[in-house]
Enzyme design. Structure first.
Site, PDB file in Angstrom:
ATOM      1  N   ARG A  49       0.735  -1.246   0.003  1.00  0.00           N
ATOM      2  CA  ARG A  49       0.004   0.000   0.002  1.00  0.00           C
ATOM      3  C   ARG A  49       0.782   1.416  -0.022  1.00  0.00           C
ATOM      4  NH1 ARG A  49      -5.204   0.067   2.016  1.00  0.00           N
ATOM      5  NH2 ARG A  49      -4.970   1.683   2.982  1.00  0.00           N
ATOM      6  N   ARG A  98       9.520   4.893  -3.593  1.00  0.00           N
ATOM      7  CA  ARG A  98      10.181   5.847  -4.732  1.00  0.00           C
ATOM      8  C   ARG A  98      11.487   6.481  -4.563  1.00  0.00           C
ATOM      9  NH1 ARG A  98       5.921   9.615  -2.845  1.00  0.00           N
ATOM     10  NH2 ARG A  98       4.292   8.525  -3.936  1.00  0.00           N
ATOM     11  N   ARG A 120      -9.095  -6.306  13.085  1.00  0.00           N
ATOM     12  CA  ARG A 120      -8.637  -5.704  14.097  1.00  0.00           C
ATOM     13  C   ARG A 120      -9.461  -4.411  14.567  1.00  0.00           C
ATOM     14  NH1 ARG A 120      -4.925  -6.969  17.507  1.00  0.00           N
ATOM     15  NH2 ARG A 120      -3.580  -4.896  17.508  1.00  0.00           N
ATOM     16  N   ARG A 143      -0.465   6.140  15.624  1.00  0.00           N
ATOM     17  CA  ARG A 143      -0.302   7.337  15.064  1.00  0.00           C
ATOM     18  C   ARG A 143      -1.040   8.355  15.874  1.00  0.00           C
ATOM     19  NH1 ARG A 143      -2.793   5.411   9.468  1.00  0.00           N
ATOM     20  NH2 ARG A 143      -4.675   4.338  10.054  1.00  0.00           N
ATOM     21  N   GLU A 174      -4.298   6.751  17.949  1.00  0.00           N
ATOM     22  CA  GLU A 174      -5.037   5.816  17.697  1.00  0.00           C
ATOM     23  C   GLU A 174      -4.153   4.658  18.255  1.00  0.00           C
ATOM     24  OE1 GLU A 174      -5.809   6.053  13.202  1.00  0.00           O
ATOM     25  OE2 GLU A 174      -5.496   4.015  13.075  1.00  0.00           O
ATOM     26  N   TYR A 230     -10.069  -5.076   2.579  1.00  0.00           N
ATOM     27  CA  TYR A 230      -9.355  -3.771   3.076  1.00  0.00           C
ATOM     28  C   TYR A 230      -9.652  -2.962   2.055  1.00  0.00           C
ATOM     29  CZ  TYR A 230      -5.312  -1.658   5.234  1.00  0.00           C
ATOM     30  OH  TYR A 230      -4.408  -0.705   6.168  1.00  0.00           O
ATOM     31  N   ASP A 284     -10.334   0.916   0.463  1.00  0.00           N
ATOM     32  CA  ASP A 284     -10.306   2.350   0.601  1.00  0.00           C
ATOM     33  C   ASP A 284     -11.479   3.026   0.070  1.00  0.00           C
ATOM     34  OD1 ASP A 284      -7.923   2.650   2.052  1.00  0.00           O
ATOM     35  OD2 ASP A 284      -6.744   2.602   0.109  1.00  0.00           O
TER      36      ASP A 284
HETATM   37  P1  FAD Z   1     -18.420   1.520   6.868  1.00  0.00           P
HETATM   38  O1  FAD Z   1     -17.946   2.898   6.715  1.00  0.00           O
HETATM   39  O2  FAD Z   1     -17.512   0.628   8.207  1.00  0.00           O
HETATM   40  O3  FAD Z   1     -19.935   1.767   7.152  1.00  0.00           O
HETATM   41  C1  FAD Z   1     -20.507   0.457   7.757  1.00  0.00           C
HETATM   42  C2  FAD Z   1     -21.700   0.999   8.545  1.00  0.00           C
HETATM   43  O4  FAD Z   1     -22.550  -0.322   9.018  1.00  0.00           O
HETATM   44  C3  FAD Z   1     -21.358   1.413  10.014  1.00  0.00           C
HETATM   45  O5  FAD Z   1     -21.968   2.652  10.108  1.00  0.00           O
HETATM   46  C4  FAD Z   1     -21.859   0.536  10.881  1.00  0.00           C
HETATM   47  O6  FAD Z   1     -22.357   1.118  12.089  1.00  0.00           O
HETATM   48  C5  FAD Z   1     -23.183  -0.009  10.038  1.00  0.00           C
HETATM   49  N1  FAD Z   1     -23.319  -1.482  10.767  1.00  0.00           N
HETATM   50  C6  FAD Z   1     -22.672  -2.547  10.836  1.00  0.00           C
HETATM   51  N2  FAD Z   1     -23.161  -3.391  11.403  1.00  0.00           N
HETATM   52  C7  FAD Z   1     -24.439  -3.149  11.517  1.00  0.00           C
HETATM   53  C8  FAD Z   1     -25.373  -3.825  12.227  1.00  0.00           C
HETATM   54  N3  FAD Z   1     -25.538  -4.961  12.702  1.00  0.00           N
HETATM   55  N4  FAD Z   1     -26.643  -2.979  12.352  1.00  0.00           N
HETATM   56  C9  FAD Z   1     -26.805  -1.881  11.800  1.00  0.00           C
HETATM   57  N5  FAD Z   1     -25.847  -1.251  11.461  1.00  0.00           N
HETATM   58  C10 FAD Z   1     -24.747  -1.777  11.174  1.00  0.00           C
HETATM   59  N6  FAD Z   1     -10.101   5.110   3.208  1.00  0.00           N
HETATM   60  C11 FAD Z   1      -9.586   5.930   2.413  1.00  0.00           C
HETATM   61  O7  FAD Z   1      -9.611   5.903   1.110  1.00  0.00           O
HETATM   62  N7  FAD Z   1      -8.642   6.969   2.805  1.00  0.00           N
HETATM   63  C12 FAD Z   1      -8.097   6.923   4.179  1.00  0.00           C
HETATM   64  O8  FAD Z   1      -7.435   7.652   4.577  1.00  0.00           O
HETATM   65  C13 FAD Z   1      -8.814   6.110   5.195  1.00  0.00           C
HETATM   66  N8  FAD Z   1      -8.350   5.857   6.211  1.00  0.00           N
HETATM   67  C14 FAD Z   1      -8.901   5.080   7.114  1.00  0.00           C
HETATM   68  C15 FAD Z   1      -8.517   5.120   8.622  1.00  0.00           C
HETATM   69  C16 FAD Z   1      -9.194   4.014   9.469  1.00  0.00           C
HETATM   70  C17 FAD Z   1      -8.656   4.013  10.972  1.00  0.00           C
HETATM   71  C18 FAD Z   1      -9.970   3.032   8.969  1.00  0.00           C
HETATM   72  C19 FAD Z   1     -10.659   2.269   9.802  1.00  0.00           C
HETATM   73  C20 FAD Z   1     -10.429   3.108   7.617  1.00  0.00           C
HETATM   74  C21 FAD Z   1      -9.918   4.093   6.854  1.00  0.00           C
HETATM   75  N9  FAD Z   1     -10.135   3.818   5.588  1.00  0.00           N
HETATM   76  C22 FAD Z   1      -9.684   5.064   4.486  1.00  0.00           C
HETATM   77  C23 FAD Z   1     -11.182   3.141   4.943  1.00  0.00           C
HETATM   78  C24 FAD Z   1     -12.765   3.670   4.862  1.00  0.00           C
HETATM   79  O9  FAD Z   1     -12.919   3.999   6.419  1.00  0.00           O
HETATM   80  C25 FAD Z   1     -13.544   2.849   4.230  1.00  0.00           C
HETATM   81  O10 FAD Z   1     -13.169   1.995   3.033  1.00  0.00           O
HETATM   82  C26 FAD Z   1     -14.946   2.851   4.033  1.00  0.00           C
HETATM   83  O11 FAD Z   1     -15.582   3.725   5.333  1.00  0.00           O
HETATM   84  C27 FAD Z   1     -16.184   1.658   4.174  1.00  0.00           C
HETATM   85  O12 FAD Z   1     -17.124   1.869   3.746  1.00  0.00           O
HETATM   86  P2  FAD Z   1     -18.529   0.752   4.071  1.00  0.00           P
HETATM   87  O13 FAD Z   1     -19.463   1.599   3.803  1.00  0.00           O
HETATM   88  O14 FAD Z   1     -17.984  -0.365   3.653  1.00  0.00           O
HETATM   89  O15 FAD Z   1     -18.389   0.614   5.763  1.00  0.00           O
HETATM   90  N1  UDP Z   2       3.177   0.677   7.724  1.00  0.00           N
HETATM   91  C1  UDP Z   2       4.486   0.565   8.532  1.00  0.00           C
HETATM   92  N2  UDP Z   2       5.056   1.580   9.179  1.00  0.00           N
HETATM   93  C2  UDP Z   2       4.262   2.927   8.944  1.00  0.00           C
HETATM   94  C3  UDP Z   2       3.030   3.207   8.051  1.00  0.00           C
HETATM   95  C4  UDP Z   2       2.537   1.798   7.664  1.00  0.00           C
HETATM   96  O1  UDP Z   2       4.883  -0.548   8.804  1.00  0.00           O
HETATM   97  O2  UDP Z   2       4.818   4.028   9.615  1.00  0.00           O
HETATM   98  C5  UDP Z   2       2.662  -0.432   7.012  1.00  0.00           C
HETATM   99  C6  UDP Z   2       1.720  -1.252   8.340  1.00  0.00           C
HETATM  100  O3  UDP Z   2       1.646  -2.683   8.259  1.00  0.00           O
HETATM  101  C7  UDP Z   2       0.462  -0.886   7.678  1.00  0.00           C
HETATM  102  C8  UDP Z   2       0.392  -0.663   6.243  1.00  0.00           C
HETATM  103  O4  UDP Z   2       1.778  -0.319   6.010  1.00  0.00           O
HETATM  104  O5  UDP Z   2      -0.816  -1.704   8.469  1.00  0.00           O
HETATM  105  C9  UDP Z   2      -0.311   0.083   5.530  1.00  0.00           C
HETATM  106  O6  UDP Z   2      -0.277   1.345   5.871  1.00  0.00           O
HETATM  107  P1  UDP Z   2      -1.617   2.551   5.804  1.00  0.00           P
HETATM  108  O7  UDP Z   2      -0.847   3.829   6.190  1.00  0.00           O
HETATM  109  O8  UDP Z   2      -1.974   2.280   4.444  1.00  0.00           O
HETATM  110  O9  UDP Z   2      -2.707   1.894   6.865  1.00  0.00           O
HETATM  111  P2  UDP Z   2      -3.917   2.206   7.273  1.00  0.00           P
HETATM  112  O10 UDP Z   2      -4.212   3.921   6.950  1.00  0.00           O
HETATM  113  O11 UDP Z   2      -5.140   1.709   6.337  1.00  0.00           O
HETATM  114  O12 UDP Z   2      -4.487   1.940   8.527  1.00  0.00           O
END
Ligand code: FAD
Ligand code: UDP
Length: 396
Positions: A182, A186, A263, A294, A315, A364, A366
C-alpha cells in the site's frame, strides 16, 4: 409486526449507513425507489463520519484522506462537497528520530546519508541480499520478506516491524505481503503518501456528503439510527425482497464457519490549548513500545481552526472481540478461506441479498474502492450500461 416498520412502503432494506449503503440508497432514490436504512450508530456516514469542534473538523474514526486514480469516482464524490488540495505527508518518529514517509529519497538520506538514487538502491540491494539469501528468485512469502526486498533491513526494523506488529497484533512473518505494498517506494525526493492522481479532503468534512445525499433524495430514504440489525433481523428480514447488507458477513450467518478475524482500534481525542501541537497532520510512532500507532492533529488537514486550540487523536490498535468495532479485515490465507465459505453461502442461500463494503465483502477497501464497488452494484441493479449521469434532474 409486519407494519411496525411500514415495510411495505420500501423497495430496499439497507443495513449500514456507511458510504456503500448511502450511495446505493441515494442512487435508488434517484430512480424513484424507496429505502429503509438500519444503522446501529447514532449517525450516518460510517467510518467516514466527521464533526466540527472549535472550528476544527475531527475525523471520528481515524484520518480519512480521499485518494484515487478513478476519475468517475472523483467526479462523483465532488458532487456532494468541495475538496481542498490536501496532500498527505506523514512523518515517522522512531525512538525520537524523525523520518519522512513514505519510503523515498528523503527517508534514505535520513537513514543512510545517501544522496543519489543509485546510492540508495545499492544500499537496499546489499541489505536485501544479506537478509534474504534463501529466498533466491522466489516471490516474498509474507510482509517481512516483502518489506525487506523493497527497502532493506534498516528501514524494515525501524519504520515497519514495530508499527506493523502492533497494528495487526501478530508477527510480520504471519501477514500477507500485499499490506506493505500500500505504501509507495520511490527514488525521488517526494513525501506524498499516495501515488494517485486525485487527492483531497472535503472542506468542512465528510458528513456533509451524506447529508447532501439525504437532502437530494426527495424523502425516499429513511434511516433508523441507534438500531442494531441483529436485534430486529427475524422480524424485518422476511419482509423485504431486496436487501443490501454492509455489516460483518460472518455475523450475518451466525459465525457458523467460525469467526473471521478483524482488528479493532481505540481513539483518544484531546483538546489542547495550543496553536500547533506537533507541526504535522499525522505522526506515526513506529517503535514497538509506544502503544499507539499514530497521532493526528486535525487542524493541519484543512487549516481552518479557532486560535489557541488544537485537537489531537491518538490511535491505539486493539484485539477485536464481539463487543468491539471491526475496523480492519485480516486478509491472510486462513481468513480468506473462511470468507470464501461465507461468500459461497451468501450466493446460494441468499441470492436476494447484496453483501457490500469493507465488512460485507471482508476486503481492506479504501473509500474510492467502496465508491466504485457501490456504483458497480447500482449499475447491475438498475441495468445502467454506461457512466453515471451526475445531473440531479432525474428528481424533477
Ligand atoms: P463503513 O464505513 O464501516 O460503514 C458500515 C456501517 O454499517 C457503519 O456505520 C456501521 O455502524 C453499520 N453497521 C454495521 N453492522 C451493523 C448492524 N449489525 N446493524 C446496523 N448497522 C450496522 N479510506 C481511504 O480511502 N482513505 C483513508 O485515509 C482511510 N483511512 C482510514 C482510517 C481508518 C482508521 C479506518 C478504519 C479506515 C480508513 N479508510 C480510509 C477506509 C474507509 O473507512 C472505508 O473504505 C469505508 O468507510 C468503508 O465503507 P463501508 O460502507 O463499507 O463501511
Ligand atoms: N506501515 C508501517 N509503518 C508506517 C506506516 C505503515 O509499517 O509508518 C505498514 C503497516 O503494516 C500498515 C501498512 O503499512 O498496516 C499500511 O499502511 P497505511 O498507512 O496504508 O494503513 P491504514 O491507513 O490503512 O491503517
Amino acid at each position: 409486526m409486519a407494519n411496525k416498520y411500514n415495510t411495505k412502503n420500501y423497495d430496499y432494506l439497507i443495513i449500514g449507513a456507511g458510504p456503500f449503503g448511502m450511495i446505493f440508497a441515494y442512487e435508488a432514490a434517484k430512480r424513484g425507489k424507496r429505502s429503509l436504512i438500519v444503522e446501529k450508530r447514532a449517525h450516518i456516514g460510517g467510518n467516514m463520519y466527521t464533526h466540527t469542534e472549535h472550528g476544527i473538523t475531527v475525523h471520528d474514526f481515524g484520518a480519512h484522506i480521499f485518494h484515487t486514480d478513478n476519475k468517475e469516482v472523483w467526479d462523483y464524490i465532488r458532487q456532494f462537497a468541495e475538496f481542498n488540495g490536501y496532500q498527505n505527508q506523514v512523518v515517522a518518529n522512531y525512538k525520537g528520530d524523525l523520518y519522512n514517509l513514505p519510503f523515498n529519497m528523503n527517508t534514505f538520506y535520513e537513514m543512510w546519508g545517501t544522496k543519489t538514487p543509485d546510492e540508495a538502491k545499492a544500499k537496499i540491494e546489499e541489505q536485501k541480499k544479506a537478509a534474504l539469501a534463501d529466498l533466491g528468485d522466489k516471490a516474498p512469502r509474507n510482509l517481512e520478506e516483502q518489506a525487506i526486498s523493497l527497502i532493506g533491513t534498516d528501514i524494515y526494523e525501524k519504520l515497519i516491524k514495530g508499527y506493523t506488529e502492533k497494528q495487526w497484533g501478530r508477527k510480520a512473518t504471519e501477514l500477507p505481503a500485499f499490506i506493505i505494498k500500500r505504501l509507495p517506494v520511490r527514488f525521488i525526493y517526494d513525501n506524498n503518501y499516495f501515488n494517485h492522481r486525485y487527492q483531497g479532503i472535503p472542506v468542512g468534512g465528510y458528513t456533509q456528503i451524506f447529508e447532501n445525499m439525504m437532502a437530494q433524495s426527495n424523502g425516499l430514504i429513511d434511516v433508523m439510527l441507534n438500531t442494531d440489525f441483529f436485534d430486529i433481523k427475524d422480524e424485518i428480514l422476511p419482509e423485504f425482497a431486496h436487501v443490501l447488507y454492509t455489516g460483518m458477513i460472518d455475523q450475518f450467518f451466525d459465525y457458523q464457519f467460525g469467526e473471521l478475524e478483524y482488528r479493532s482500534l481505540r481513539f483518544e481525542h484531546e483538546v489542547i490549548d495550543s496553536d500547533n501541537y506537533q507541526g504535522n497532520s499525522v505522526i506515526n510512532y513506529t517503535d514497538a513500545e509506544t502503544p499507539y500507532t499514530r497521532v493526528m492533529e486535525w487542524k493541519h488537514f484543512d487549516g481552518l481552526a479557532d486560535e489557541g486550540k488544537t485537537i489531537i487523536t491518538r490511535e491505539y490498535p486493539q484485539t477485536w472481540d464481539r463487543s468491539k468495532e471491526a475496523y480492519y479485515p485480516v486478509n491472510d490465507e486462513k481468513n480468506t478461506q473462511i470468507y470464501k465459505q461465507y461468500a459461497k453461502l451468501a450466493r446460494t442461500e441468499h441470492p436476494d441479498i447484496i453483501f457490500g463494503g469493507r465488512l460485507g465483502q471482508y476486503r481492506y477497501f479504501d473509500m474510492d474502492q467502496v465508491f466504485n464497488a457501490a456504483l458497480n452494484e447500482v449499475r447491475k441493479e438498475f441495468g445502467i450500461a454506461a457512466d453515471f449521469n451526475f445531473a440531479h434532474d432525474e428528481f424533477h
